[in-house]
Design a protein around this motif. Structure first.
Motif, PDB file in Angstrom:
ATOM      1  N   ALA A 186      14.487  11.240  11.672  1.00  0.00           N
ATOM      2  CA  ALA A 186      14.804  12.269  12.667  1.00  0.00           C
ATOM      3  C   ALA A 186      15.060  13.617  11.998  1.00  0.00           C
ATOM      4  CB  ALA A 186      16.016  11.842  13.494  1.00  0.00           C
ATOM      5  N   ALA A 187      15.753  13.608  10.891  1.00  0.00           N
ATOM      6  CA  ALA A 187      16.049  14.852  10.184  1.00  0.00           C
ATOM      7  C   ALA A 187      14.766  15.488   9.653  1.00  0.00           C
ATOM      8  CB  ALA A 187      17.031  14.605   9.049  1.00  0.00           C
ATOM      9  N   ARG A 188      13.886  14.681   9.087  1.00  0.00           N
ATOM     10  CA  ARG A 188      12.615  15.220   8.576  1.00  0.00           C
ATOM     11  C   ARG A 188      11.795  15.794   9.717  1.00  0.00           C
ATOM     12  NH1 ARG A 188      10.702  15.068   3.786  1.00  0.00           N
ATOM     13  NH2 ARG A 188       8.566  14.932   4.516  1.00  0.00           N
ATOM     14  N   ALA A 189      11.792  15.120  10.872  1.00  0.00           N
ATOM     15  CA  ALA A 189      11.051  15.616  12.031  1.00  0.00           C
ATOM     16  C   ALA A 189      11.609  16.961  12.502  1.00  0.00           C
ATOM     17  CB  ALA A 189      11.089  14.595  13.160  1.00  0.00           C
ATOM     18  N   ALA A 190      12.914  17.169  12.304  1.00  0.00           N
ATOM     19  CA  ALA A 190      13.554  18.430  12.695  1.00  0.00           C
ATOM     20  C   ALA A 190      13.493  19.482  11.576  1.00  0.00           C
ATOM     21  CB  ALA A 190      15.006  18.165  13.082  1.00  0.00           C
ATOM     22  N   GLY A 191      12.874  19.108  10.443  1.00  0.00           N
ATOM     23  CA  GLY A 191      12.738  20.051   9.340  1.00  0.00           C
ATOM     24  C   GLY A 191      13.979  20.175   8.480  1.00  0.00           C
ATOM     25  N   LEU A 192      14.869  19.209   8.550  1.00  0.00           N
ATOM     26  CA  LEU A 192      16.105  19.239   7.783  1.00  0.00           C
ATOM     27  C   LEU A 192      15.967  18.417   6.513  1.00  0.00           C
ATOM     28  CD1 LEU A 192      18.584  18.603  10.706  1.00  0.00           C
ATOM     29  CD2 LEU A 192      17.968  20.801   9.713  1.00  0.00           C
ATOM     30  N   ARG A 193      16.723  18.769   5.494  1.00  0.00           N
ATOM     31  CA  ARG A 193      16.805  17.981   4.271  1.00  0.00           C
ATOM     32  C   ARG A 193      18.012  17.062   4.381  1.00  0.00           C
ATOM     33  NH1 ARG A 193      16.620  21.010  -1.032  1.00  0.00           N
ATOM     34  NH2 ARG A 193      15.755  19.054  -1.711  1.00  0.00           N
ATOM     35  N   MET A 194      17.843  15.846   3.932  1.00  0.00           N
ATOM     36  CA  MET A 194      18.917  14.855   4.070  1.00  0.00           C
ATOM     37  C   MET A 194      19.521  14.514   2.723  1.00  0.00           C
ATOM     38  SD  MET A 194      19.221  14.142   7.246  1.00  0.00           S
ATOM     39  CE  MET A 194      20.293  12.748   7.068  1.00  0.00           C
ATOM     40  N   PRO A 195      20.833  14.691   2.594  1.00  0.00           N
ATOM     41  CA  PRO A 195      21.491  14.165   1.399  1.00  0.00           C
ATOM     42  C   PRO A 195      21.666  12.656   1.554  1.00  0.00           C
ATOM     43  CG  PRO A 195      23.096  15.124   2.854  1.00  0.00           C
ATOM     44  CD  PRO A 195      21.745  15.382   3.484  1.00  0.00           C
ATOM     45  N   ILE A 196      21.733  11.961   0.464  1.00  0.00           N
ATOM     46  CA  ILE A 196      21.966  10.516   0.526  1.00  0.00           C
ATOM     47  C   ILE A 196      23.465  10.312   0.726  1.00  0.00           C
ATOM     48  CG2 ILE A 196      21.851   8.363  -0.752  1.00  0.00           C
ATOM     49  CD1 ILE A 196      19.293   9.340  -1.935  1.00  0.00           C
ATOM     50  N   THR A 197      23.807   9.620   1.834  1.00  0.00           N
ATOM     51  CA  THR A 197      25.220   9.440   2.171  1.00  0.00           C
ATOM     52  C   THR A 197      25.624   7.979   2.202  1.00  0.00           C
ATOM     53  OG1 THR A 197      24.704   9.413   4.528  1.00  0.00           O
ATOM     54  CG2 THR A 197      25.274  11.537   3.552  1.00  0.00           C
ATOM     55  N   THR A 198      24.681   7.066   2.045  1.00  0.00           N
ATOM     56  CA  THR A 198      25.040   5.649   2.158  1.00  0.00           C
ATOM     57  C   THR A 198      25.375   5.059   0.827  1.00  0.00           C
ATOM     58  OG1 THR A 198      22.749   4.973   1.959  1.00  0.00           O
ATOM     59  CG2 THR A 198      23.637   5.266   4.183  1.00  0.00           C
ATOM     60  N   TRP A 226       0.825  -1.207   0.000  1.00  0.00           N
ATOM     61  CA  TRP A 226       0.000   0.000   0.000  1.00  0.00           C
ATOM     62  C   TRP A 226       0.856   1.252   0.000  1.00  0.00           C
ATOM     63  CZ3 TRP A 226       1.165   3.089   4.021  1.00  0.00           C
ATOM     64  CH2 TRP A 226       1.687   2.494   5.168  1.00  0.00           C
ATOM     65  N   ALA A 227       2.074   1.159   0.472  1.00  0.00           N
ATOM     66  CA  ALA A 227       2.939   2.338   0.513  1.00  0.00           C
ATOM     67  C   ALA A 227       3.422   2.742  -0.868  1.00  0.00           C
ATOM     68  CB  ALA A 227       4.131   2.100   1.429  1.00  0.00           C
ATOM     69  N   ALA A 228       3.202   1.907  -1.876  1.00  0.00           N
ATOM     70  CA  ALA A 228       3.601   2.257  -3.240  1.00  0.00           C
ATOM     71  C   ALA A 228       2.578   3.174  -3.904  1.00  0.00           C
ATOM     72  CB  ALA A 228       3.805   1.006  -4.072  1.00  0.00           C
ATOM     73  N   ASP A 229       1.552   3.579  -3.204  1.00  0.00           N
ATOM     74  CA  ASP A 229       0.563   4.522  -3.717  1.00  0.00           C
ATOM     75  C   ASP A 229       1.228   5.882  -3.907  1.00  0.00           C
ATOM     76  OD1 ASP A 229      -1.460   6.436  -3.988  1.00  0.00           O
ATOM     77  OD2 ASP A 229      -2.802   5.408  -2.600  1.00  0.00           O
ATOM     78  N   PRO A 230       1.107   6.493  -5.096  1.00  0.00           N
ATOM     79  CA  PRO A 230       1.752   7.789  -5.332  1.00  0.00           C
ATOM     80  C   PRO A 230       1.291   8.892  -4.377  1.00  0.00           C
ATOM     81  CG  PRO A 230       0.949   6.871  -7.389  1.00  0.00           C
ATOM     82  CD  PRO A 230       0.461   5.980  -6.294  1.00  0.00           C
ATOM     83  N   LEU A 231       0.152   8.698  -3.730  1.00  0.00           N
ATOM     84  CA  LEU A 231      -0.365   9.728  -2.825  1.00  0.00           C
ATOM     85  C   LEU A 231       0.160   9.596  -1.401  1.00  0.00           C
ATOM     86  CD1 LEU A 231      -4.068   9.835  -4.054  1.00  0.00           C
ATOM     87  CD2 LEU A 231      -2.157  11.307  -4.734  1.00  0.00           C
ATOM     88  N   VAL A 232       0.882   8.511  -1.108  1.00  0.00           N
ATOM     89  CA  VAL A 232       1.423   8.349   0.236  1.00  0.00           C
ATOM     90  C   VAL A 232       2.479   9.436   0.484  1.00  0.00           C
ATOM     91  CG1 VAL A 232       3.311   6.763  -0.278  1.00  0.00           C
ATOM     92  CG2 VAL A 232       2.199   6.641   1.919  1.00  0.00           C
ATOM     93  N   GLY A 233       2.498   9.951   1.681  1.00  0.00           N
ATOM     94  CA  GLY A 233       3.460  10.990   2.017  1.00  0.00           C
ATOM     95  C   GLY A 233       4.830  10.414   2.306  1.00  0.00           C
ATOM     96  N   PRO A 234       5.852  11.248   2.225  1.00  0.00           N
ATOM     97  CA  PRO A 234       7.209  10.756   2.466  1.00  0.00           C
ATOM     98  C   PRO A 234       7.423  10.226   3.880  1.00  0.00           C
ATOM     99  CG  PRO A 234       7.208  13.139   2.168  1.00  0.00           C
ATOM    100  CD  PRO A 234       5.839  12.655   1.832  1.00  0.00           C
ATOM    101  N   ASP A 235       6.773  10.837   4.870  1.00  0.00           N
ATOM    102  CA  ASP A 235       6.958  10.351   6.239  1.00  0.00           C
ATOM    103  C   ASP A 235       6.383   8.949   6.410  1.00  0.00           C
ATOM    104  OD1 ASP A 235       8.275  12.688   7.050  1.00  0.00           O
ATOM    105  OD2 ASP A 235       6.379  13.686   7.501  1.00  0.00           O
ATOM    106  N   GLU A 236       5.210   8.718   5.814  1.00  0.00           N
ATOM    107  CA  GLU A 236       4.596   7.398   5.882  1.00  0.00           C
ATOM    108  C   GLU A 236       5.431   6.380   5.099  1.00  0.00           C
ATOM    109  OE1 GLU A 236       0.126   5.540   5.548  1.00  0.00           O
ATOM    110  OE2 GLU A 236       0.540   7.430   4.540  1.00  0.00           O
ATOM    111  N   ALA A 237       5.950   6.794   3.960  1.00  0.00           N
ATOM    112  CA  ALA A 237       6.793   5.897   3.163  1.00  0.00           C
ATOM    113  C   ALA A 237       8.076   5.556   3.917  1.00  0.00           C
ATOM    114  CB  ALA A 237       7.118   6.530   1.815  1.00  0.00           C
ATOM    115  N   LEU A 238       8.684   6.544   4.572  1.00  0.00           N
ATOM    116  CA  LEU A 238       9.887   6.281   5.356  1.00  0.00           C
ATOM    117  C   LEU A 238       9.584   5.347   6.524  1.00  0.00           C
ATOM    118  CD1 LEU A 238      11.505   9.822   5.352  1.00  0.00           C
ATOM    119  CD2 LEU A 238      12.551   7.742   4.449  1.00  0.00           C
ATOM    120  N   ALA A 239       8.440   5.545   7.177  1.00  0.00           N
ATOM    121  CA  ALA A 239       8.059   4.662   8.284  1.00  0.00           C
ATOM    122  C   ALA A 239       7.855   3.235   7.785  1.00  0.00           C
ATOM    123  CB  ALA A 239       6.797   5.188   8.966  1.00  0.00           C
ATOM    124  N   THR A 240       7.268   3.103   6.604  1.00  0.00           N
ATOM    125  CA  THR A 240       7.065   1.781   6.012  1.00  0.00           C
ATOM    126  C   THR A 240       8.406   1.129   5.695  1.00  0.00           C
ATOM    127  OG1 THR A 240       4.937   2.443   5.106  1.00  0.00           O
ATOM    128  CG2 THR A 240       6.008   0.548   4.082  1.00  0.00           C
TER     129      THR A 240
END
Length: 159
Positions: A147-159, A86-100
């Motif tokens: 955690a970064a999204r909760a703090a309002g920060l943008r995260m670069p991909i580092t992995t 269900w998380a593959a729905d284009p309308l899902v928000g990024p926070d929900e997708a990250l939690a999934t």
């Protein structure tokens, strides 16, 4: 988990399904305009494909059993790391997708940790330790993003 071949059959299936699901999540984030989170999910799909290739490489000369859907021994109905479709729905928000994604990676980590805890075969133990370490890194990365999204920060991909 009695044999290395059984372990590898499960790892191959788990990582194949995880790669597919993360690719779907990345597509959903693209469709929703969230390119940053899409990149993270593409990276996670890539890591799952690397794990898949590693499991296949480790199988090498071994006779890996061909298991049907009902033959796999998962804690739930499907492989542990498969993110909920269900998380593959284009309308899902990024926070929900990250939690999934976090739930999927945590389930994968728990699965490999349980295999490690129960294993007696030194080769299964070595393989399971390597997979646990990889999954721990993915869980840590997703927790960092959340955690970064909760703090309002943008995260670069580092992995």
């Amino acid at each position: 988990m009695e044999t290395v071949e059984e372990f590898l059959a499960h790892a191959i299936q788990l990582e194949r399904e995880a790669a597919d699901r993360f690719a779907h999540l990345a597509d959903a984030m693209d469709a929703g305009g969230n390119k940053e989170v899409s990149k993270l999910f593409r990276q996670l799909a890539h890591y799952s494909r690397l794990h898949l290739a590693d499991a296949r490489k480790r199988s090498g000369f071994r006779d890996i059993p061909v298991l049907g859907p009902d033959d796999f021994e998962w804690p739930d109905a499907e492989s542990p790391e498969s993110a909920a479709i269900w998380a593959a729905d284009p309308l899902v928000g990024p926070d929900e997708a990250l939690a999934t994604a976090l739930a999927a990676e945590s389930a994968g980590l728990s699965y490999y940790a349980q295999v490690l805890a129960k294993a007696t075969d030194p080769e299964i133990i070595a393989f399971a330790k390597a997979f646990v370490a990889e999954e721990e890194g993915h869980v840590a990365e997703l927790n960092r993003w959340i955690a970064a999204r909760a703090a309002g920060l943008r995260m670069p991909i580092t992995t």
